[in-house]
Design an enzyme around this catalytic site. Structure first.
Site, PDB file in Angstrom:
ATOM      1  N   SER A  93     -31.139  26.222  11.360  1.00  0.00           N
ATOM      2  CA  SER A  93     -31.348  26.960  12.792  1.00  0.00           C
ATOM      3  C   SER A  93     -30.502  26.267  13.964  1.00  0.00           C
ATOM      4  O   SER A  93     -29.392  26.138  13.753  1.00  0.00           O
ATOM      5  CB  SER A  93     -32.863  26.964  13.033  1.00  0.00           C
ATOM      6  N   GLU A 140     -35.307  36.984   7.982  1.00  0.00           N
ATOM      7  CA  GLU A 140     -35.505  35.595   8.849  1.00  0.00           C
ATOM      8  C   GLU A 140     -36.145  36.158  10.005  1.00  0.00           C
ATOM      9  O   GLU A 140     -36.971  35.424  10.551  1.00  0.00           O
ATOM     10  CB  GLU A 140     -33.937  35.483   9.521  1.00  0.00           C
ATOM     11  N   HIS A 157     -37.633  32.773   8.287  1.00  0.00           N
ATOM     12  CA  HIS A 157     -37.103  31.755   9.040  1.00  0.00           C
ATOM     13  C   HIS A 157     -37.946  30.594   8.567  1.00  0.00           C
ATOM     14  O   HIS A 157     -38.934  30.426   8.848  1.00  0.00           O
ATOM     15  CB  HIS A 157     -37.018  31.755  10.410  1.00  0.00           C
TER      16      HIS A 157
END
Length: 404
Positions: free
Chosen positions: A169, A287, A345
């Protein structure tokens, strides 16, 4: 070799810095264990996905936080490939010292040296405000940590000529941005970009200055002397106003800034920074289940993932290959049993780093059996370690899907 058969060193101080000043490297005699702190920060926006860190109270928050840890296989030997971890958290939360990012299993199974890095976050790391902060201090911290690795990692059995940076990320975005920085060239030789929302890599300096003025208004005090708690509170109010203004809960208010050092000429140095680099990039199938949709966005999770990750990564892949990089891609399709979030995610993190205790109760893991997590994690860690050693990920086990 089990994850118990490793030597953990640290936390170690790699640099010092005054508030809103660039980091200064430690002297050779100053490399010794410290008690360890993490950058002052608000709660993570992803607590509903990852859960709160179980060791959050173990590490006090404080501005003397430029610390890292080193985990290496026991028994000497080397030189071994080095893997340097930059954590996620939207440039506003997280720390390399958290137990989520323990590198014991990766170091032991992969015969690599794992370095996990703290750096400054939020306003303390990315504020742009005339007379106060030039911005991008978090990037300067990361480069200083990489210089520390270059100068000291051989003492821990690591090979300074074989350094892989890997991040998730915001950590992956940092790596992407460092490809634009001439001063970062040669500090790493391979890169793994996990779930980087590339559309938020940088913002122009004019926009950053506007955000800085908004922050100063919320703070209502001298940014150089206000208590750290007040800085974090003003940062949270600024982030809320930023989200309301943009209509997006995804893009953070404080991020790397283009048009300010060390990104004075964004894009100009990308080709040189990527030339001969080995890159592994990828994303998770679902995600965007971790994030509420933006106002007016009626797309499903698959479509939102495609727009936010798959399409931008395809563009980056083309550019990297044109610059002379060797590029490999993956998609993770693992949907833990009992999790409504699917392959969301951060779901790859327990497969790479951390212990069972560190990830206990994480909502994204649902009812996944620990034996399944361990078996899949061992296979995924083998791919990452192979890439760090050779520049090739080797065969990818399901549910990792190779992306051309």
């Amino acid at each position: 070799m089990s994850s118990a058969e490793v030597v953990r060193s640290g936390p170690l101080r790699y640099a010092t810095a005054e508030r809103f000043a660039r980091p200064r490297p430690v002297t050779a005699g100053y490399v010794r264990p410290v008690s360890g702190r993490i950058c002052p920060q608000p709660p993570s926006r992803l607590d509903a996905v990852m859960g709160p860190p179980h060791d959050g109270g173990r590490w006090p928050q404080g501005e003397d936080c430029l610390h890292l840890s080193v985990t290496a296989p026991a028994g000497g030997g080397g030189p071994r490939p080095v893997m340097v971890w930059f954590h996620g958290g939207g440039f506003s939360s997280g720390a390399g010292l958290l137990d989520w990012y323990d590198g014991g299993a990766l170091a032991a199974e992969g015969d690599v040296v794992v370095v996990c890095v703290n750096h400054r976050l939020g306003a303390l790391g990315y504020l742009v405000l005339d007379g106060v902060s030039e911005g991008n201090l978090g990037l300067f911290d990361q480069m200083e940590a990489l210089r520390w690795v270059r100068d000291h990692i051989a003492e821990y059995g690591g090979d300074p000529e074989n350094v892989t940076v890997f991040g998730q990320s915001a950590g992956a975005l940092s790596i992407r941005v460092l490809l634009e920085v001439p001063e970062a060239r040669g500090l790493f030789h391979r890169a793994v970009l996990q779930s980087a929302p590339l559309g938020f890599a940088c913002r122009p300096v004019a926009e950053a200055r506007e955000t800085g003025r908004l922050f100063a208004g919320h703070l209502g005090a001298d940014p150089l002397t206000a208590p750290a708690e007040a800085v974090v509170a003003a940062q949270r109010r600024t982030a809320a106003a930023h989200s309301e203004h943009t209509g997006s809960g995804l893009g953070p208010a404080f991020t790397p800034v283009s048009g300010a050092d060390p990104l004075r000429e964004p894009g100009a140095c990308f080709d040189a920074g990527a030339r001969d680099l080995d890159v592994l990039y990828g994303w998770n199938r679902d995600e965007m289940s971790a994030f509420p949709p933006d106002a007016g966005d009626d797309g499903d999770v698959a479509d939102r993932t495609r727009r936010a990750f798959e399409v931008p990564y395809a563009d980056l892949r083309t550019r990297l290959r044109r610059a002379g990089a060797r590029v490999h891609g993956y998609r993770l399709d693992w949907r833990p049993h009992g999790s409504r979030l699917g392959a969301t995610h951060c779901v790859e993190l327990p497969l790479l780093l951390g212990s069972e205790d560190a990830w206990k109760g994480a909502p994204m893991l649902g009812d996944a059996d620990r034996a399944e997590v361990d078996a899949l994690g061992r296979a995924v860690r083998a791919v990452w370690a192979c890439f760090a050693r050779t520049g090739e990920p080797g065969p990818m086990p399901a549910p990792l899907v190779p992306v051309p």
